[in-house]
Design a protein around this motif. Structure first.
Motif: not given
Length: 220
Positions: A53-58, A126-133, A45-50
């Motif tokens: 808030r930073v402009g993502g579509v959830f 922070t509502g951030s997504v961590l991706v890698s190669a 829930v906290l992630f979805a709100q964050s």
């Protein structure tokens, strides 16, 4: 003979140099970055709100079938004719759900409407997504298309960035870390030119996340 203003200034300088300069207090590097701990009972829930808030579509997906329905509806709404998917597990998942996708790099540069990838972790605070190669999506599929779609699971949600990096280290080992680890917080944006906010200047214009609930079912 009275001292000139220059003599007074020079004397003050010499006197100040004889005294050690006051040193700032040493910061407590062991102190937590965020004094107030984030709630851990419902990080999703906290992630979805964050994230919103930073402009993502959830989108929250209660099941794989629910994910198929929401992805199909989103593709139709946004008229996404070419959804690029390069990770084998995602290809199989979409094939099972009869979701049309582009599984190779044909016309990728010219017609990359959107790319669907997985991720390493989701940061609730922070509502951030961590991706890698490290996946077959590589470095390009999360950066080049106009829209970046992500399929993640609730088990990937962690509190802070440090927790996310620990997950990556546990998954790959300290000596085999991915060549690129990127933290994405909202869509690409810049205001470098005339202080006008522009989306999509250095990456996707929009970021869309489908969060699939993979929590074990409660037993009675």
């Amino acid at each position: 003979m009275s001292d000139t203003s220059r003599d007074i200034i020079l004397r003050r300088i010499r006197e100040s140099l004889r005294k050690p300069a006051p040193q700032p207090e040493r910061p407590d590097f062991a102190a937590p970055l965020h004094p107030r701990p984030a709630p851990t009972d419902d990080l999703a829930v906290l992630f979805a709100q964050s994230f919103v808030r930073v402009g993502g579509v959830f989108f929250f997906c209660e099941s794989v079938e629910h994910f198929y329905d929401q992805l199909f509806a989103y593709k139709k709404e946004k008229e996404l004719e070419r959804l690029y998917v390069w990770e084998p597990e995602l290809k199989k998942l979409l094939h099972d759900g009869d979701i049309v996708f582009q599984g190779d790099e044909a016309d990728f540069i010219a017609q990359a409407d959107a790319g669907l990838t997985t991720c390493e972790a989701l940061i609730a605070r922070t509502g951030s997504v961590l991706v890698s190669a490290a996946t077959s999506s590589g470095r390009r599929l999360s950066i080049y298309p106009d829209q970046h779609l992500i399929l993640a699971r609730t088990s990937q949600v962690v509190t802070d960035i440090g927790n996310a990096l620990e997950l990556v280290q546990q998954k790959y080992g300290s000596d085999k870390l991915p060549s690129m680890v990127s933290l994405t917080t909202g869509p690409s944006r810049t205001a470098d030119i005339e202080k006008t906010l522009v989306l999509g200047a250095h990456g996707p214009r929009s970021i869309v996340l489908f969060l699939l609930d993979d929590a074990p079912a409660a037993t009675t």
